[in-house]
Design a protein around this motif. Sequence first.
Motif, mmCIF file in Angstrom:
data_model
loop_
_atom_site.group_PDB
_atom_site.id
_atom_site.type_symbol
_atom_site.label_atom_id
_atom_site.label_comp_id
_atom_site.label_asym_id
_atom_site.label_seq_id
_atom_site.Cartn_x
_atom_site.Cartn_y
_atom_site.Cartn_z
ATOM 1 N N THR A 164 0.844 -1.200 0.000
ATOM 2 C CA THR A 164 0.000 0.000 0.000
ATOM 3 C C THR A 164 0.864 1.229 0.000
ATOM 4 O OG1 THR A 164 -1.927 1.057 1.043
ATOM 5 C CG2 THR A 164 -0.174 0.330 2.513
ATOM 6 N N HIS A 165 0.285 2.324 -0.464
ATOM 7 C CA HIS A 165 0.919 3.634 -0.340
ATOM 8 C C HIS A 165 -0.034 4.528 0.427
ATOM 9 C CE1 HIS A 165 3.253 7.190 -1.036
ATOM 10 N NE2 HIS A 165 4.101 6.537 -1.802
ATOM 11 N N LEU A 166 0.462 5.103 1.518
ATOM 12 C CA LEU A 166 -0.346 6.051 2.270
ATOM 13 C C LEU A 166 -0.677 7.244 1.380
ATOM 14 C CD1 LEU A 166 1.608 5.819 5.623
ATOM 15 C CD2 LEU A 166 -0.797 5.161 5.293
ATOM 16 N N ASP A 167 -1.936 7.653 1.417
ATOM 17 C CA ASP A 167 -2.431 8.717 0.543
ATOM 18 C C ASP A 167 -2.769 9.945 1.380
ATOM 19 O OD1 ASP A 167 -3.637 10.328 -1.303
ATOM 20 O OD2 ASP A 167 -5.418 9.075 -1.569
ATOM 21 N N GLY A 168 -1.940 10.978 1.226
ATOM 22 C CA GLY A 168 -2.168 12.201 1.983
ATOM 23 C C GLY A 168 -3.383 12.980 1.552
#
Length: 389
Positions: free
Chosen positions: A161-165
Amino acid sequence: MNLFQLSQDVEQYVIDMRREFHANPEISFQEKRTTARIREELDKIGIPHETVGSGNVVALFDTGRPGKSLAIRADIDALPMDEADKTTPYCSKVEGVMHSCGHDGHAAMLLGTAKVLTQIKDQLKGKIYLCFQVAEEVGGGAGEIVEYLKQKGGVDGVIGTHLDGGSDAGVIHLPDGPLMAGAQLFEIEVKGVGGHGSRPDKAVDPIKPACDILLKIASIPAQYHNPFDTCVVSPCQIHGGSASNIIPESVKIGGNLRFFKYGDDEKLLERIRLVAENTAKAYGTTATVSNVAASPLPVINNPEMAALGREVAASVGFTFAPPHDPTCGSDNYAEFLAAFPGFYCDTGANCKRPGTSGNHHNPTFDLDESAFRRIVEFFAAFAVRFLGE
Protein backbone atom coordinates in the motif's frame (compact mmCIF):
# COMPACT_ATOMS: atom_id res chain seq x y z
CA MET A 1 -8.22 -14.40 16.94
CA ASN A 2 -9.20 -10.75 17.24
CA LEU A 3 -7.15 -8.85 14.68
CA PHE A 4 -8.78 -5.59 15.64
CA GLN A 5 -7.53 -5.95 19.21
CA LEU A 6 -4.11 -7.17 18.11
CA SER A 7 -3.71 -4.19 15.79
CA GLN A 8 -4.73 -1.91 18.64
CA ASP A 9 -2.10 -3.53 20.83
CA VAL A 10 0.66 -2.57 18.39
CA GLU A 11 -0.73 0.83 17.41
CA GLN A 12 1.51 2.89 19.68
CA TYR A 13 4.52 0.82 18.65
CA VAL A 14 3.82 1.60 14.99
CA ILE A 15 3.37 5.30 15.74
CA ASP A 16 6.60 5.39 17.75
CA MET A 17 8.54 3.61 15.01
CA ARG A 18 7.13 5.90 12.35
CA ARG A 19 8.14 8.94 14.38
CA GLU A 20 11.64 7.55 14.85
CA PHE A 21 12.00 6.96 11.12
CA HIS A 22 10.57 10.40 10.40
CA ALA A 23 13.04 12.12 12.71
CA ASN A 24 15.98 10.26 11.16
CA PRO A 25 15.30 10.23 7.41
CA GLU A 26 17.77 8.87 4.87
CA ILE A 27 17.71 9.35 1.12
CA SER A 28 17.83 6.57 -1.45
CA PHE A 29 20.72 4.10 -1.15
CA GLN A 30 21.81 5.70 2.13
CA GLU A 31 19.28 4.01 4.43
CA LYS A 32 21.91 2.58 6.78
CA ARG A 33 20.38 3.66 10.08
CA THR A 34 16.88 2.82 8.91
CA THR A 35 17.77 -0.72 7.84
CA ALA A 36 19.83 -1.28 11.00
CA ARG A 37 16.80 -0.36 13.12
CA ILE A 38 14.53 -2.58 11.03
CA ARG A 39 16.90 -5.49 11.56
CA GLU A 40 17.05 -4.77 15.29
CA GLU A 41 13.27 -4.77 15.56
CA LEU A 42 12.94 -7.96 13.54
CA ASP A 43 15.45 -9.60 15.88
CA LYS A 44 13.36 -8.54 18.87
CA ILE A 45 10.21 -9.87 17.22
CA GLY A 46 12.03 -13.10 16.42
CA ILE A 47 11.76 -13.16 12.63
CA PRO A 48 14.91 -14.08 10.65
CA HIS A 49 15.97 -11.76 7.87
CA GLU A 50 18.54 -11.23 5.15
CA THR A 51 20.12 -8.19 3.53
CA VAL A 52 19.35 -8.32 -0.19
CA GLY A 53 21.09 -6.38 -2.94
CA SER A 54 21.73 -2.71 -2.19
CA GLY A 55 20.57 -2.89 1.43
CA ASN A 56 17.00 -4.17 1.22
CA VAL A 57 15.89 -6.18 4.25
CA VAL A 58 13.75 -9.26 3.58
CA ALA A 59 12.39 -11.15 6.56
CA LEU A 60 10.85 -14.62 6.35
CA PHE A 61 7.88 -15.42 8.57
CA ASP A 62 7.65 -19.19 8.22
CA THR A 63 4.73 -20.92 9.93
CA GLY A 64 6.43 -24.30 9.58
CA ARG A 65 3.34 -25.69 7.86
CA PRO A 66 3.06 -26.23 4.10
CA GLY A 67 0.97 -23.74 2.19
CA LYS A 68 1.09 -20.77 -0.11
CA SER A 69 3.55 -17.89 0.09
CA LEU A 70 2.85 -14.16 0.30
CA ALA A 71 5.11 -11.12 0.07
CA ILE A 72 4.29 -7.75 1.65
CA ARG A 73 6.37 -4.76 0.58
CA ALA A 74 7.20 -1.43 2.24
CA ASP A 75 9.56 1.17 0.80
CA ILE A 76 11.69 3.05 3.33
CA ASP A 77 13.65 5.92 1.72
CA ALA A 78 13.17 9.68 2.24
CA LEU A 79 13.55 12.71 -0.03
CA PRO A 80 16.14 15.51 -0.30
CA MET A 81 14.14 18.45 1.06
CA ASP A 82 13.81 20.44 4.26
CA GLU A 83 10.78 19.96 6.50
CA ALA A 84 8.73 23.12 6.92
CA ASP A 85 7.36 22.47 10.43
CA LYS A 86 10.14 22.20 13.01
CA THR A 87 7.78 22.23 16.00
CA THR A 88 6.75 18.58 16.17
CA PRO A 89 8.75 16.30 18.48
CA TYR A 90 9.35 13.96 15.54
CA CYS A 91 10.39 16.53 12.92
CA SER A 92 13.41 15.68 10.78
CA LYS A 93 16.73 16.06 12.55
CA VAL A 94 18.63 15.77 9.27
CA GLU A 95 19.11 19.00 7.37
CA GLY A 96 17.91 18.78 3.81
CA VAL A 97 16.23 15.37 4.19
CA MET A 98 12.59 14.63 4.97
CA HIS A 99 10.06 11.82 4.85
CA SER A 100 7.61 13.72 2.66
CA CYS A 101 5.98 10.75 0.95
CA GLY A 102 4.94 8.41 3.76
CA HIS A 103 7.64 5.76 3.50
CA ASP A 104 8.33 6.17 7.22
CA GLY A 105 4.76 5.01 7.81
CA HIS A 106 5.13 2.13 5.37
CA ALA A 107 8.17 0.75 7.20
CA ALA A 108 6.56 1.13 10.62
CA MET A 109 3.30 -0.52 9.54
CA LEU A 110 5.14 -3.55 8.15
CA LEU A 111 6.97 -3.94 11.46
CA GLY A 112 3.63 -3.70 13.25
CA THR A 113 2.22 -6.35 10.92
CA ALA A 114 5.16 -8.59 11.78
CA LYS A 115 4.29 -8.30 15.47
CA VAL A 116 0.66 -9.21 14.84
CA LEU A 117 1.59 -12.18 12.68
CA THR A 118 3.70 -13.68 15.47
CA GLN A 119 0.62 -13.58 17.70
CA ILE A 120 -1.43 -15.67 15.26
CA LYS A 121 1.30 -17.96 13.92
CA ASP A 122 -0.45 -21.11 15.12
CA GLN A 123 -3.47 -20.21 12.97
CA LEU A 124 -1.50 -19.67 9.76
CA LYS A 125 0.21 -21.88 7.23
CA GLY A 126 2.74 -21.20 4.52
CA LYS A 127 5.27 -18.37 4.39
CA ILE A 128 5.22 -14.58 4.41
CA TYR A 129 8.13 -12.50 3.12
CA LEU A 130 8.29 -9.04 4.70
CA CYS A 131 10.14 -6.85 2.19
CA PHE A 132 11.65 -3.53 3.28
CA GLN A 133 12.78 -1.87 0.05
CA VAL A 134 15.43 0.81 -0.30
CA ALA A 135 15.65 3.54 -2.95
CA GLU A 136 12.14 3.48 -4.40
CA GLU A 137 12.30 7.21 -5.06
CA VAL A 138 15.11 6.69 -7.60
CA GLY A 139 13.89 3.41 -9.04
CA GLY A 140 16.08 1.11 -6.95
CA GLY A 141 15.56 -1.90 -4.73
CA ALA A 142 12.47 -3.53 -6.20
CA GLY A 143 14.19 -5.57 -8.90
CA GLU A 144 16.70 -6.92 -6.39
CA ILE A 145 13.95 -8.18 -4.10
CA VAL A 146 11.98 -9.66 -6.99
CA GLU A 147 15.05 -11.58 -8.14
CA TYR A 148 15.65 -12.79 -4.58
CA LEU A 149 12.06 -14.04 -4.31
CA LYS A 150 12.39 -15.84 -7.64
CA GLN A 151 15.53 -17.56 -6.38
CA LYS A 152 13.49 -18.74 -3.38
CA GLY A 153 10.93 -20.29 -5.70
CA GLY A 154 8.69 -17.27 -6.14
CA VAL A 155 5.57 -16.31 -4.22
CA ASP A 156 1.88 -16.91 -4.83
CA GLY A 157 0.93 -13.32 -4.16
CA VAL A 158 2.27 -9.85 -3.37
CA ILE A 159 0.55 -6.93 -1.67
CA GLY A 160 1.49 -3.41 -0.70
CA THR A 161 0.00 0.00 0.00
CA HIS A 162 0.92 3.63 -0.34
CA LEU A 163 -0.35 6.05 2.27
CA ASP A 164 -2.43 8.72 0.54
CA GLY A 165 -2.17 12.20 1.98
CA GLY A 166 -5.14 13.34 -0.06
CA SER A 167 -7.81 11.08 1.45
CA ASP A 168 -9.01 10.42 4.98
CA ALA A 169 -7.93 7.58 7.23
CA GLY A 170 -10.09 4.53 6.63
CA VAL A 171 -10.52 5.17 2.89
CA ILE A 172 -8.99 2.75 0.38
CA HIS A 173 -8.58 2.80 -3.39
CA LEU A 174 -7.97 -0.70 -4.73
CA PRO A 175 -8.97 -1.05 -8.40
CA ASP A 176 -8.53 -3.83 -10.91
CA GLY A 177 -5.94 -3.16 -13.60
CA PRO A 178 -3.81 0.00 -13.87
CA LEU A 179 -3.25 2.06 -10.73
CA MET A 180 -0.09 4.02 -11.56
CA ALA A 181 1.92 4.77 -14.68
CA GLY A 182 5.27 3.51 -15.81
CA ALA A 183 7.81 6.25 -16.49
CA GLN A 184 10.74 6.79 -18.82
CA LEU A 185 12.99 9.84 -18.96
CA PHE A 186 14.26 10.83 -22.37
CA GLU A 187 16.81 13.23 -23.82
CA ILE A 188 17.17 14.36 -27.42
CA GLU A 189 20.37 16.02 -28.57
CA VAL A 190 20.15 17.89 -31.87
CA LYS A 191 23.54 18.66 -33.42
CA GLY A 192 24.31 21.21 -36.11
CA VAL A 193 27.21 23.49 -36.99
CA GLY A 194 27.84 26.57 -34.89
CA GLY A 195 28.48 29.98 -36.31
CA HIS A 196 27.91 33.73 -36.13
CA GLY A 197 24.37 34.91 -35.63
CA SER A 198 24.80 37.37 -38.50
CA ARG A 199 25.45 34.58 -41.03
CA PRO A 200 23.09 31.67 -40.38
CA ASP A 201 23.70 30.53 -43.96
CA LYS A 202 27.26 29.57 -42.97
CA ALA A 203 26.04 27.53 -40.00
CA VAL A 204 23.54 24.70 -39.48
CA ASP A 205 21.19 25.93 -36.79
CA PRO A 206 20.06 23.17 -34.35
CA ILE A 207 17.58 25.43 -32.53
CA LYS A 208 14.87 25.44 -35.21
CA PRO A 209 14.75 21.66 -35.67
CA ALA A 210 14.85 21.20 -31.88
CA CYS A 211 11.78 23.43 -31.52
CA ASP A 212 10.06 21.54 -34.33
CA ILE A 213 10.92 18.19 -32.74
CA LEU A 214 9.61 19.34 -29.35
CA LEU A 215 6.23 20.29 -30.80
CA LYS A 216 5.97 17.12 -32.87
CA ILE A 217 6.76 14.69 -30.03
CA ALA A 218 4.32 16.49 -27.74
CA SER A 219 1.61 15.60 -30.26
CA ILE A 220 2.45 11.86 -30.25
CA PRO A 221 -0.39 10.84 -27.87
CA ALA A 222 -2.99 12.47 -30.13
CA GLN A 223 -1.46 11.69 -33.52
CA TYR A 224 0.42 8.40 -33.32
CA HIS A 225 -0.77 6.37 -30.31
CA ASN A 226 -3.87 4.27 -29.73
CA PRO A 227 -6.33 6.69 -28.09
CA PHE A 228 -7.63 3.88 -25.87
CA ASP A 229 -4.14 3.32 -24.39
CA THR A 230 -3.56 6.43 -22.31
CA CYS A 231 -0.09 7.91 -22.37
CA VAL A 232 1.72 11.19 -21.69
CA VAL A 233 4.70 12.56 -23.63
CA SER A 234 5.94 15.64 -21.82
CA PRO A 235 9.02 17.58 -23.00
CA CYS A 236 9.97 19.57 -19.91
CA GLN A 237 13.21 21.32 -20.82
CA ILE A 238 15.13 22.67 -23.79
CA HIS A 239 18.67 24.01 -23.55
CA GLY A 240 20.83 25.59 -26.23
CA GLY A 241 22.94 28.60 -26.94
CA SER A 242 25.18 30.81 -24.85
CA ALA A 243 24.81 34.29 -26.38
CA SER A 244 22.46 36.27 -28.59
CA ASN A 245 24.86 36.32 -31.54
CA ILE A 246 26.13 32.73 -31.47
CA ILE A 247 24.45 29.87 -33.27
CA PRO A 248 25.14 26.88 -31.01
CA GLU A 249 26.57 23.53 -31.99
CA SER A 250 23.81 21.58 -30.26
CA VAL A 251 20.51 21.80 -28.40
CA LYS A 252 19.16 19.33 -25.82
CA ILE A 253 15.54 18.50 -25.09
CA GLY A 254 14.61 16.62 -21.91
CA GLY A 255 11.32 15.16 -20.80
CA ASN A 256 9.39 12.17 -19.58
CA LEU A 257 6.72 9.82 -20.79
CA ARG A 258 4.08 7.95 -18.79
CA PHE A 259 2.16 4.84 -19.84
CA PHE A 260 -0.27 2.28 -18.42
CA LYS A 261 0.24 -0.75 -20.63
CA TYR A 262 3.21 -3.11 -20.71
CA GLY A 263 5.35 -2.37 -23.77
CA ASP A 264 3.91 1.06 -24.55
CA ASP A 265 7.14 2.76 -23.48
CA GLU A 266 9.01 0.95 -26.23
CA LYS A 267 6.44 2.04 -28.81
CA LEU A 268 6.57 5.65 -27.62
CA LEU A 269 10.35 5.81 -27.53
CA GLU A 270 10.57 4.37 -31.03
CA ARG A 271 8.13 7.02 -32.27
CA ILE A 272 10.17 9.75 -30.55
CA ARG A 273 13.31 8.46 -32.29
CA LEU A 274 11.58 8.34 -35.65
CA VAL A 275 10.22 11.87 -35.33
CA ALA A 276 13.45 13.33 -33.95
CA GLU A 277 15.84 11.73 -36.41
CA ASN A 278 13.79 12.50 -39.51
CA THR A 279 12.87 16.04 -38.48
CA ALA A 280 16.51 16.77 -37.72
CA LYS A 281 17.56 15.32 -41.08
CA ALA A 282 15.15 17.62 -42.91
CA TYR A 283 17.00 20.59 -41.41
CA GLY A 284 20.44 19.19 -42.18
CA THR A 285 21.12 18.32 -38.55
CA THR A 286 21.25 15.05 -36.61
CA ALA A 287 19.31 13.93 -33.55
CA THR A 288 20.23 11.31 -30.95
CA VAL A 289 17.63 10.00 -28.51
CA SER A 290 18.58 8.40 -25.18
CA ASN A 291 16.42 7.25 -22.30
CA VAL A 292 16.57 6.19 -18.67
CA ALA A 293 13.89 4.04 -17.05
CA ALA A 294 12.62 5.99 -14.04
CA SER A 295 10.01 3.33 -13.30
CA PRO A 296 10.09 0.91 -16.20
CA LEU A 297 6.66 -0.67 -15.66
CA PRO A 298 3.15 0.54 -14.85
CA VAL A 299 1.48 -0.63 -11.65
CA ILE A 300 -1.18 -3.09 -12.84
CA ASN A 301 -3.28 -4.95 -10.26
CA ASN A 302 -4.24 -8.57 -10.78
CA PRO A 303 -8.08 -8.58 -10.86
CA GLU A 304 -8.49 -11.70 -8.74
CA MET A 305 -6.07 -10.50 -6.08
CA ALA A 306 -7.62 -7.02 -6.11
CA ALA A 307 -11.10 -8.50 -5.66
CA LEU A 308 -9.91 -10.52 -2.68
CA GLY A 309 -8.22 -7.42 -1.29
CA ARG A 310 -11.47 -5.46 -1.51
CA GLU A 311 -13.34 -8.24 0.30
CA VAL A 312 -10.81 -8.19 3.12
CA ALA A 313 -10.73 -4.38 3.24
CA ALA A 314 -14.51 -4.26 3.60
CA SER A 315 -14.40 -6.89 6.34
CA VAL A 316 -12.09 -4.74 8.48
CA GLY A 317 -14.12 -1.56 8.00
CA PHE A 318 -12.47 0.33 5.13
CA THR A 319 -14.56 2.71 3.03
CA PHE A 320 -13.92 2.62 -0.69
CA ALA A 321 -12.92 5.76 -2.54
CA PRO A 322 -15.11 6.66 -5.50
CA PRO A 323 -13.77 5.14 -8.71
CA HIS A 324 -11.26 7.42 -10.39
CA ASP A 325 -8.62 7.39 -13.08
CA PRO A 326 -5.16 5.96 -12.47
CA THR A 327 -2.46 8.40 -11.45
CA CYS A 328 0.38 9.39 -13.76
CA GLY A 329 2.74 9.09 -10.82
CA SER A 330 4.96 6.01 -10.74
CA ASP A 331 6.20 3.42 -8.24
CA ASN A 332 8.60 0.60 -8.98
CA TYR A 333 6.50 -1.74 -6.86
CA ALA A 334 5.29 -2.39 -10.41
CA GLU A 335 8.20 -4.81 -10.74
CA PHE A 336 6.65 -7.03 -8.06
CA LEU A 337 3.30 -7.06 -9.89
CA ALA A 338 4.94 -7.87 -13.23
CA ALA A 339 6.53 -10.93 -11.63
CA PHE A 340 3.79 -12.19 -9.28
CA PRO A 341 0.00 -11.83 -8.96
CA GLY A 342 -0.94 -9.14 -6.49
CA PHE A 343 -2.19 -5.65 -5.88
CA TYR A 344 -1.16 -2.19 -4.75
CA CYS A 345 -3.60 0.17 -3.08
CA ASP A 346 -3.84 3.73 -1.80
CA THR A 347 -4.91 4.05 1.84
CA GLY A 348 -5.96 7.40 3.28
CA ALA A 349 -3.90 9.24 5.89
CA ASN A 350 -4.77 12.91 5.38
CA CYS A 351 -3.34 14.98 8.24
CA LYS A 352 -5.68 17.65 9.60
CA ARG A 353 -3.07 19.39 11.74
CA PRO A 354 -2.93 23.12 10.87
CA GLY A 355 -0.05 24.01 8.60
CA THR A 356 0.24 20.56 7.07
CA SER A 357 -0.84 19.34 3.68
CA GLY A 358 -1.56 16.07 1.98
CA ASN A 359 0.72 17.00 -0.89
CA HIS A 360 3.33 14.31 -1.37
CA HIS A 361 6.92 15.51 -1.91
CA ASN A 362 5.96 18.79 -0.24
CA PRO A 363 7.77 20.25 2.84
CA THR A 364 4.43 20.55 4.68
CA PHE A 365 3.54 16.86 4.26
CA ASP A 366 2.46 14.85 7.31
CA LEU A 367 0.27 11.85 8.08
CA ASP A 368 -2.78 11.03 10.17
CA GLU A 369 -1.31 8.39 12.46
CA SER A 370 -4.72 6.86 13.15
CA ALA A 371 -4.48 5.33 9.67
CA PHE A 372 -1.65 3.00 10.64
CA ARG A 373 -3.59 0.59 12.85
CA ARG A 374 -6.23 0.05 10.17
CA ILE A 375 -3.61 -0.96 7.61
CA VAL A 376 -1.84 -3.33 9.99
CA GLU A 377 -5.19 -5.05 10.57
CA PHE A 378 -5.82 -5.16 6.81
CA PHE A 379 -2.43 -6.71 6.03
CA ALA A 380 -2.83 -9.32 8.78
CA ALA A 381 -6.41 -10.12 7.76
CA PHE A 382 -5.37 -10.52 4.14
CA ALA A 383 -2.57 -12.89 5.14
CA VAL A 384 -5.05 -15.01 7.11
CA ARG A 385 -7.50 -15.10 4.21
CA PHE A 386 -4.96 -15.66 1.43
CA LEU A 387 -2.89 -18.31 3.19
CA GLY A 388 -6.03 -20.06 4.37
CA GLU A 389 -7.40 -20.65 0.89
